[in-house]
Design a protein around this motif. Structure first.
Motif, PDB file in Angstrom:
ATOM      1  N   ARG A 127       0.861  -1.189   0.000  1.00  0.00           N
ATOM      2  CA  ARG A 127       0.000   0.000   0.000  1.00  0.00           C
ATOM      3  C   ARG A 127       0.888   1.226   0.000  1.00  0.00           C
ATOM      4  N   ASN A 128       0.452   2.259  -0.707  1.00  0.00           N
ATOM      5  CA  ASN A 128       1.153   3.531  -0.692  1.00  0.00           C
ATOM      6  C   ASN A 128       0.613   4.329   0.498  1.00  0.00           C
ATOM      7  N   THR A 129       1.432   4.482   1.533  1.00  0.00           N
ATOM      8  CA  THR A 129       0.925   5.134   2.750  1.00  0.00           C
ATOM      9  C   THR A 129       0.755   6.641   2.566  1.00  0.00           C
ATOM     10  N   ALA A 130       1.227   7.168   1.438  1.00  0.00           N
ATOM     11  CA  ALA A 130       1.032   8.603   1.175  1.00  0.00           C
ATOM     12  C   ALA A 130      -0.342   8.878   0.567  1.00  0.00           C
ATOM     13  N   THR A 131      -0.999   7.840   0.055  1.00  0.00           N
ATOM     14  CA  THR A 131      -2.305   8.036  -0.605  1.00  0.00           C
ATOM     15  C   THR A 131      -3.342   6.992  -0.204  1.00  0.00           C
ATOM     16  N   ASP A 132      -2.897   5.899   0.442  1.00  0.00           N
ATOM     17  CA  ASP A 132      -3.719   4.723   0.746  1.00  0.00           C
ATOM     18  C   ASP A 132      -4.099   3.930  -0.502  1.00  0.00           C
ATOM     19  N   ASP A 133      -3.437   4.176  -1.622  1.00  0.00           N
ATOM     20  CA  ASP A 133      -3.619   3.328  -2.807  1.00  0.00           C
ATOM     21  C   ASP A 133      -3.137   1.920  -2.499  1.00  0.00           C
ATOM     22  N   GLU A 135       4.961 -15.261  -0.041  1.00  0.00           N
ATOM     23  CA  GLU A 135       5.397 -14.818  -1.365  1.00  0.00           C
ATOM     24  C   GLU A 135       6.244 -13.553  -1.257  1.00  0.00           C
ATOM     25  N   THR A 136       7.097 -13.342  -2.265  1.00  0.00           N
ATOM     26  CA  THR A 136       7.869 -12.094  -2.271  1.00  0.00           C
ATOM     27  C   THR A 136       7.000 -10.990  -2.885  1.00  0.00           C
ATOM     28  N   PRO A 137       7.173  -9.757  -2.409  1.00  0.00           N
ATOM     29  CA  PRO A 137       6.336  -8.671  -2.915  1.00  0.00           C
ATOM     30  C   PRO A 137       6.549  -8.415  -4.404  1.00  0.00           C
ATOM     31  N   PRO A 138       5.486  -8.229  -5.177  1.00  0.00           N
ATOM     32  CA  PRO A 138       5.634  -7.941  -6.598  1.00  0.00           C
ATOM     33  C   PRO A 138       6.166  -6.536  -6.848  1.00  0.00           C
ATOM     34  N   GLN A 139       6.689  -6.305  -8.042  1.00  0.00           N
ATOM     35  CA  GLN A 139       7.131  -4.964  -8.445  1.00  0.00           C
ATOM     36  C   GLN A 139       5.903  -4.097  -8.703  1.00  0.00           C
ATOM     37  N   VAL A 140       5.893  -2.885  -8.164  1.00  0.00           N
ATOM     38  CA  VAL A 140       4.755  -1.997  -8.397  1.00  0.00           C
ATOM     39  C   VAL A 140       5.266  -0.588  -8.652  1.00  0.00           C
ATOM     40  N   SER A 141       4.425   0.247  -9.243  1.00  0.00           N
ATOM     41  CA  SER A 141       4.783   1.663  -9.322  1.00  0.00           C
ATOM     42  C   SER A 141       3.734   2.436  -8.539  1.00  0.00           C
ATOM     43  N   ALA A 142       4.168   3.535  -7.911  1.00  0.00           N
ATOM     44  CA  ALA A 142       3.266   4.261  -7.012  1.00  0.00           C
ATOM     45  C   ALA A 142       3.333   5.758  -7.278  1.00  0.00           C
ATOM     46  N   ASN A 143       2.228   6.416  -6.963  1.00  0.00           N
ATOM     47  CA  ASN A 143       2.110   7.867  -7.072  1.00  0.00           C
ATOM     48  C   ASN A 143       2.704   8.483  -5.804  1.00  0.00           C
ATOM     49  N   LEU A 144       4.022   8.711  -5.827  1.00  0.00           N
ATOM     50  CA  LEU A 144       4.707   9.133  -4.603  1.00  0.00           C
ATOM     51  C   LEU A 144       4.808  10.657  -4.521  1.00  0.00           C
TER      52      LEU A 144
END
Ligand SMILES: Cc1cc2nc3c(=O)[nH]c(=O)nc-3n(C[C@H](O)[C@H](O)[C@H](O)COP(=O)(O)OP(=O)(O)OC[C@H]3O[C@@H](n4cnc5c(N)ncnc54)[C@H](O)[C@@H]3O)c2cc1C
Ligand SMILES: [Zn+2]
Lengths: 127, 416
Positions: free
Chosen positions: A71-77, A86-95
């Motif tokens: 989760r993106n803690t800056a937006t809650d996305d 499982e290992t965390p997948p690659q993601v892109s976030a609105n930082l």
């Protein structure tokens, strides 16, 4: 507030779930030999990022199963839901463009955004 | 500094309010300071004020990314008390309470300090015993505390029902008469004005984006208004404490959560004091404008989004109506959230770090407003002397290694 997609039950309100803290903190194998500061690290220290956070959730009012989430803690996305182990997948976030800044959308804090000119709007910016 | 008072008010009233001076300057950052404080909330500004006033450190700056007091300082329910269980907590919160008593006069700013009293209600036998124990512990520490039987609770705060048939009957309460509330903005502005007058630069709309170090010692900061050299950097950034520490590769025992509060429409005076109930989870007071000011609980997950979840508001309203049924007919005007920095033992971190010249004041979580003057006072001492004084020492980061936690979770009643 947000909706979480339980990997088994589907999308439910966050109030259905209980939060299980930062994910991927492995219990130390050789705990007898650990120093006090290594213990402090394991028990108390957390990354607490403003950005992408790997965390555990339990679908308490549903299937009662555990899973991981990014989760993106800056937006809650919510960026990904994946199973325990499982290992965390690659993601892109609105930082946010700066470490303590606010993301362009979804920060819940429009009023306190730093009032910079164009150059302040970095990668994550773009309205 | 221009003095405020009845005479200046009359004089300015007669000449159309043309003579008021700005309360503080809006300086551009200088290339170097003796110390830089990150965060222009209550604690940061108090730290700057005491550094300048008591330690003669006036070539310093407070760097604030938004506007001063726009963080938790401007979002909290301003409940002030010092009736904590443990000696370490009693020492720091009571130090603050004593400073609050004369702060308005000291800063020449009306902080609207109201020592209206704080009630902590007991609703079951276990809580009753625990709260009575707390009263005794408080007294041993010289902290003002009394135990009230139900009739005395009713007399002190008439809107509370003491009917024995309630689902959560009131079996008694602790009372701290010197506790109360004050005006958050006024505290921030009062400290800012007094610090500015002593030479402190308050730089707003300027975010610290990096902290520079060399050989394990701080050398400066990078900001959205350029680089500033300084041997001492003090982080007082509440919800963003971990973000700042990460700039130096430090991990802290702190997690950030949204915490919400809300106010009702204004009504005639009904709540003469602050009422807190941990079993029902309510803390409420009435503002001078007449609004009921109600604080909620934190979102369980960590987040930097300053809003909070809706189910928390629902829970809060249910609890409020349970404790004070008349509030069911009130309309609510505003709801907001702040990001609170929570430590595992519910006590703050006031500490040096392994990076020389980098100091942290954070982890106050849901209840740091009450500590503002005390926190700033002892933190200034730590920054100036590079050693904590007796009040600050128990709150060093080492406690998470030694195990000497100041575990106020159960003891602090509702989280504030
Ligand atoms: C809803 C709510 C209710 C509360 N109720 C109570 C209560 O009743 N009683 C009580 O005692 N406490 C209460 N608290 C807690 C209290 O508000 C906080 O513990 C206290 O205000 C924190 O200290 P501060 O005032 O310095 O923080 P803040 O005002 O948050 O100051 C921190 C500042 O740092 C700035 N900052 C962050 N990152 C950067 C950066 N990179 N560069 C520059 N500046 C930066 C922020 O913009 C912010 O202004 C409550 C909190 C909330 C949210
Ligand atoms: Zn499920």
């Amino acid at each position: 507030m947000f909706l979480i997609r339980c990997p088994w039950c589907g999308e439910r309100d966050v109030s259905d779930f209980s939060y299980g803290g930062e994910a991927h903190i492995a219990r130390p194998a050789d705990s007898d030999a650990m120093s006090d500061s290594a213990w402090a690290d394991y028990v108390f220290l957390r990354t607490n990022p403003k950005g992408v956070h790997a965390e555990r959730w339990n679908h308490q009012a549903g299937c009662r199963r555990w899973f991981n989430m990014l989760r993106n803690t800056a937006t809650d996305d919510i960026l990904a839901v994946y199973k325990m182990g499982e290992t965390p997948p690659q993601v892109s976030a609105n930082l946010p463009a700066t470490p303590s800044g606010e993301a362009a959308i979804g920060s819940g804090n429009d009023a306190a955004k730093v009032m910079t000119t164009e150059e302040g709007r970095g990668e994550g910016g773009g309205k | 500094m221009q003095r405020y008072g009845i005479l200046s008010l009359i004089r300015e009233g007669l000449r159309g309010h043309t003579g008021w001076e700005p309360a503080w300057r809006f300086p551009e950052p200088k290339p170097r300071y003796d110390a830089v404080i990150i965060g222009g909330g209550g604690h940061g500004l108090a730290t700057a004020y005491y550094l300048a006033k008591e330690h003669g450190l006036t070539d310093i700056a407070v760097i604030e990314k938004g506007w001063i007091g726009g963080g938790n300082a401007g979002r909290n329910t301003t409940i002030i008390r010092s009736n904590y269980l443990y000696d370490e907590s009693a020492a720091i919160y009571d130090h603050a309470l004593q400073l609050w008593k004369t702060l308005g006069r000291e800063l020449d700013f009306n902080i609207m300090m109201s020592h209206r009293g704080v009630l902590n209600l007991a609703h079951d036998e276990g809580e009753l015993r625990q709260l009575k124990r707390r009263v005794e512990a408080n007294r041993l520490n010289g902290v003002d505390a009394e135990w009230l039987e139900p009739e005395d609770v009713k007399a002190f705060c008439p809107p509370i029902s003491i009917s024995p048939t309630l689902r959560y009957p009131v079996l008694g309460a602790t009372l701290q008469r010197s506790g109360g509330t004050n005006r958050h903005d006024a505290v921030v502005w009062g400290y800012a004005r007094a610090a500015d007058a002593l030479g402190v630069d308050i730089i707003q709309q300027c975010e610290v984006t990096n902290i520079l170090s060399e050989g394990g010692a701080v050398t400066g900061i990078e900001t959205t208004k350029g680089t500033i050299a300084t041997p001492k950097v003090a982080s007082v950034t509440a919800g963003h404490t971990s973000v700042i520490a990460a700039m130096l590769g430090l991990k802290l025992p702190i997690e950030s959560h949204p915490l919400q509060a809300m106010v009702s429409e204004p009504i005639k005076p009904v709540m003469p004091c602050v009422v807190m109930s941990s079993a029902v989870h309510v803390y409420v007071s009435q503002s001078d404008k007449g609004e009921l000011v109600i604080g909620a609980g934190i979102d369980p997950h960590l987040s930097y989004t300053q809003r909070g979840s809706f189910d928390i508001v629902e829970h809060q309203m249910a609890a409020m109506v349970e404790l004070l049924p008349f509030t069911s007919r009130l309309r609510f005007m505003r709801q907001w959230g702040g990001i609170v920095d929570v430590c595992p033992d519910a006590s703050p971190v006031i500490s040096k770090t392994r990076i020389k010249g980098f100091y942290v004041n954070g982890g106050w979580g849901t209840g740091g407003w009450k500590a503002t003057p005390g926190s700033g006072h002892v933190f200034a001492d730590l920054i100036a002397n590079d050693e904590p004084n007796a009040i600050a020492a128990p709150f060093a980061l080492e406690r998470f290694v030694s195990g000497a936690l100041v575990a106020e979770h159960g003891a602090a009643a509702v989280a504030h």
